[in-house]
Write a protein that holds these residues in place. Structure first.
Motif, PDB file in Angstrom:
ATOM      1  N   GLU A  98       0.844  -1.202   0.000  1.00  0.00           N
ATOM      2  CA  GLU A  98       0.000   0.000   0.000  1.00  0.00           C
ATOM      3  C   GLU A  98       0.872   1.243   0.000  1.00  0.00           C
ATOM      4  O   GLU A  98       0.516   2.278  -0.545  1.00  0.00           O
ATOM      5  N   GLU A  99       2.051   1.145   0.629  1.00  0.00           N
ATOM      6  CA  GLU A  99       2.883   2.347   0.821  1.00  0.00           C
ATOM      7  C   GLU A  99       3.822   2.636  -0.335  1.00  0.00           C
ATOM      8  O   GLU A  99       4.557   3.626  -0.290  1.00  0.00           O
ATOM      9  N   ASP A 119      -0.376  -4.915   3.111  1.00  0.00           N
ATOM     10  CA  ASP A 119      -0.702  -3.639   3.756  1.00  0.00           C
ATOM     11  C   ASP A 119       0.100  -3.657   5.050  1.00  0.00           C
ATOM     12  O   ASP A 119      -0.305  -4.310   6.012  1.00  0.00           O
ATOM     13  N   LEU A 121       0.749  -1.660   7.451  1.00  0.00           N
ATOM     14  CA  LEU A 121       0.111  -1.207   8.683  1.00  0.00           C
ATOM     15  C   LEU A 121      -1.315  -0.781   8.367  1.00  0.00           C
ATOM     16  O   LEU A 121      -1.550   0.246   7.723  1.00  0.00           O
ATOM     17  N   ASP A 122      -2.268  -1.605   8.777  1.00  0.00           N
ATOM     18  CA  ASP A 122      -3.675  -1.319   8.466  1.00  0.00           C
ATOM     19  C   ASP A 122      -4.325  -0.663   9.675  1.00  0.00           C
ATOM     20  O   ASP A 122      -4.113  -1.068  10.812  1.00  0.00           O
TER      21      ASP A 122
HETATM   22 MN    MN Z   1      -2.077   0.564   5.587  1.00  0.00          MN
END
Ligand code: MN
Ligand code: AHG
Ligand code: MN
Ligand code: MN
Length: 336
Positions: A98-99, A119, A121-122
């Motif tokens: 995601e990043e 992801d 860190l969700d």
């Molecule tokens: Mn995230």
């Protein structure tokens, strides 16, 4: 007696996966090695999250990511930890995070046969207030030999060979499926090992909880509006459902998996594809739900049948107890 045997026969995630993989004669331990590096990443993030309050890791990193979101230090740190752990495993060839705006193609010398979408860190909007957050991942097996391309990850979620999440909450819990059921492991910090605590998780066929951000109700489409209305004012004389919404997908999904019910991030007029990302949020959670006897729906088709065209593509999602998702499917079918 039983309790002692239980204490000495520690079923760690490593042992559990080795047992599972031994069913595939051709497996040469690659998956187990890949998983051990994902587990390393989760242990690191777990310790960073637990120290965040002290180490002043919380607060903004000053940049924004491709999602246009302000990146919190933990987002950036977690992403770096997972990318490094996955590359160093020597078992991956493409990484989608995601990043990171673009996919990462692993250098030849460290290339393996897996593609990991994740992801790191969700639920990052919940970091500063100490609410549970998590990591979500999905694993594809790419055809070996050919030069990897982004097309290798634009595959339907049903092609995934494994998926899971780690939730950093009151305890650190890793939930994993590699295609034959769902199992949960809890980190024992004194050993630094994830121990099997939730064998063969099965989601209840029907639940009493619905989970959605009601703040978006003004913009929902008709089927979603009708379904939520029924949760609050049942017409069949049953009692209303409870609303539970944490705002971290990992925490909301983990509760849904264990207690039953439905989790929704519907489309709305402002975001016709909803908010959650197909590759590293919708697919892994849908994979787990199906493996646990539940199901996942996009408002249009079975979530795992969706064929993404972009790595950060979004999709509406309705997932959880089989019967609850059937109801929302019927409402969407009726509107056609
Ligand atoms: Mn995230
Ligand atoms: P992330 O922190 O990885 O960007 O994900 C946040 C997602 C997901 O965790 C959660 O279900 C959803 O955002 C909540 O969105 P709203 O605040 O719009 O309800
Ligand atoms: Mn984000
Ligand atoms: Mn997320």
């Amino acid at each position: 007696h039983a309790a002692d045997a239980y204490r000495t026969d520690l079923m760690t995630i490593t042992r559990f996966v080795l047992n599972e993989q031994s069913k595939y004669p051709e497996s040469r331990g690659d998956f187990s090695i890949l998983l051990s590096h994902i587990v390393l990443g989760c242990k690191f993030v777990c310790s960073a999250v637990n120290k965040a309050g002290l180490a002043k890791l919380i607060g903004l990193a000053g940049e924004t990511n491709v999602q246009g979101e302000e990146q919190k230090k933990l987002d950036v740190l977690s992403n770096e930890v997972f990318v490094k752990a996955l590359v160093s495993s020597g078992r991956t060839c493409i990484l989608v995070s995601e990043e990171d705006e673009e996919a990462t193609f692993v250098e030849h010398s460290k290339r393996g046969k897996y593609c990991v979408v994740f992801d790191p860190l969700d639920g990052s909007s919940n970091i500063d207030c100490g609410v549970s957050i998590g990591t979500i991942f999905g694993i594809y097996l790419v055809k070996d030999g050919a030069e990897p391309t982004v097309g290798d990850v634009l595959k339907p979620g049903k092609n995934m060979v494994a998926a899971g999440y780690c939730m950093y909450g009151s305890s650190c819990t890793l939930v994993l499926s590699s295609g034959s059921g769902v199992n949960g492991f809890t980190l024992d910090p004194s050993l630094g090992e994830f121990i099997l605590t939730h064998p063969d998780i099965r989601i209840p066929k029907k639940g009493k909880i619905y989970s959605v951000n009601e703040g978006n109700a003004k913009n929902w489409d008709e089927p979603t509006r009708k379904y939520v209305e029924r949760c609050k004012f049942p017409q069949d004389g049953s009692s209303p459902k409870s609303l539970r919404y944490i705002g971290s997908m990992v925490a909301d999904v983990h509760r849904t998996l264990l207690y039953g019910g439905i989790f929704m991030y519907p489309a709305d007029k402002k975001s016709p594809n909803g908010k959650l990302r197909v590759l590293y949020e919708v697919f892994p959670m849908s994979f787990l739900m199906e493996q646990a006897g539940g199901q996942a729906f996009t408002g249009n088709i079975r979530a795992l049948d969706l064929v993404p065209t972009k790595i950060h593509q979004r999709s509406p999602v309705f997932l959880g107890s089989y019967d609850d998702v059937e109801e929302i499917k019927a409402l969407y079918a009726a509107q056609e």
